[in-house]
Scaffold this active site. Structure first.
Site, PDB file in Angstrom:
ATOM      1  N   LYS A  84     -28.242  31.850 -51.525  1.00 50.23           N
ATOM      2  CA  LYS A  84     -27.459  30.746 -51.244  1.00 50.23           C
ATOM      3  C   LYS A  84     -27.134  29.433 -51.680  1.00 50.23           C
ATOM      4  CE  LYS A  84     -28.757  30.338 -46.633  1.00 50.23           C
ATOM      5  NZ  LYS A  84     -29.729  31.458 -46.470  1.00 50.23           N
ATOM      6  N   ARG A 103     -39.275  33.978 -41.301  1.00 45.62           N
ATOM      7  CA  ARG A 103     -38.025  33.748 -41.618  1.00 45.62           C
ATOM      8  C   ARG A 103     -36.793  35.026 -41.176  1.00 45.62           C
ATOM      9  NH1 ARG A 103     -39.806  30.382 -45.779  1.00 45.62           N
ATOM     10  NH2 ARG A 103     -37.931  30.761 -47.232  1.00 45.62           N
ATOM     11  N   ARG A 119     -26.476  28.416 -38.603  1.00 48.49           N
ATOM     12  CA  ARG A 119     -27.818  29.439 -37.905  1.00 48.49           C
ATOM     13  C   ARG A 119     -28.003  30.312 -37.182  1.00 48.49           C
ATOM     14  NH1 ARG A 119     -30.420  28.267 -42.971  1.00 48.49           N
ATOM     15  NH2 ARG A 119     -32.934  29.281 -43.260  1.00 48.49           N
ATOM     16  N   ARG A 174     -40.866  32.558 -55.558  1.00 47.85           N
ATOM     17  CA  ARG A 174     -40.447  31.409 -55.596  1.00 47.85           C
ATOM     18  C   ARG A 174     -41.663  29.971 -55.708  1.00 47.85           C
ATOM     19  NH1 ARG A 174     -34.717  30.134 -52.052  1.00 47.85           N
ATOM     20  NH2 ARG A 174     -36.817  29.571 -50.392  1.00 47.85           N
ATOM     21  N   ARG A 204     -42.608  27.763 -52.679  1.00 47.75           N
ATOM     22  CA  ARG A 204     -41.796  26.712 -52.142  1.00 47.75           C
ATOM     23  C   ARG A 204     -42.850  26.839 -51.317  1.00 47.75           C
ATOM     24  NH1 ARG A 204     -36.115  27.063 -49.688  1.00 47.75           N
ATOM     25  NH2 ARG A 204     -36.960  27.384 -48.426  1.00 47.75           N
TER      26      ARG A 204
END
Ligand code: ADP
Length: 191
Positions: A18, A143, A91, A130, A132
């Protein structure tokens, strides 16, 4: 110059791309890119009251309470004719309803609700690559769980409203971008 508004929402699981797509598409169609994840991380880095309240939720991979993100969106949604691209909001169905209210008040509509689909195993691989700080194995698992429980109903909400367009998130970023662009009617947004 046609003043076609292009108010857009990107839905999809974490890792679907996204954020990457939102940057590309927002630039191409001159939309204001609004990422609640980015805004929350900024607030946390700056230690604002919102950042302090959001911290523990973001760190554990659960959702920040609706009223906090709804207020945040209320502040940053363009009040003029600028089109927006929401990335990471809504969300929850609660957030989707609040957005509907805000748009109704402003006499605005959504033109594009784009659902970027990606299977959980692929999403997990991408998120763990990734690195993060909230992309640990434990948090990622949570998540995705939160996504299925709380955000999947938002997908159904827009599907029922016949506003949803699905795009496969598994190909390369460029191919995904082209697929999204096509759903925008192939215009460059500022013709
Ligand atoms: P990702 O899509 O990879 O999960 P985001 O940057 O969109 O990453 O979100 C990071 C975190 O910020 C989420 O796990 C959640 O804690 C919080 N967050 C972002 N957007 C929202 C939202 N609309 N409602 C509640 N929490 C949110």
């Amino acid at each position: 110059v046609s003043r076609n508004p292009m108010n857009t929402i990107f839905l999809g699981p974490p890792g679907a791309g996204k954020g990457t797509q939102a940057q590309l598409i927002a630039e191409q169609f001159r939309l204001k890119h609004i990422s609640t994840g980015d805004l929350l991380r900024k607030a946390m880095a700056e230690g604002t009251p919102l950042g302090k309240k959001a911290q523990k939720f973001v760190n554990e991979g659960s959702l920040v309470p609706d009223e906090l993100v709804i207020d945040l969106i209320r502040e940053v949604l363009p009040s003029n004719g600028t089109g927006f691209l929401l990335d990471g909001f809504p969300r929850t169905v609660e957030q989707a309803k609040a957005l509907d209210e805000m748009l109704k008040t402003e006499k605005k509509k959504l033109q594009n609700v784009i659902y970027i689909e990606l299977a959980d195993d692929e999403a997990t691989t991408r998120l763990l690559a990734r690195k993060r700080s909230d992309d640990t194995a434990e948090t990622v698992k949570n998540r995705l769980k939160v996504y299925h429980k709380q955000t999947q109903p938002v997908v159904d909400y827009y599907k029922n409203a016949k506003q949803l367009v699905k795009v496969d998130g598994s190909p390369s970023p460029d191919l995904v971008r082209k697929a999204i662009e096509k759903t925008f009617g192939g215009s460059d947004g500022h013709a």
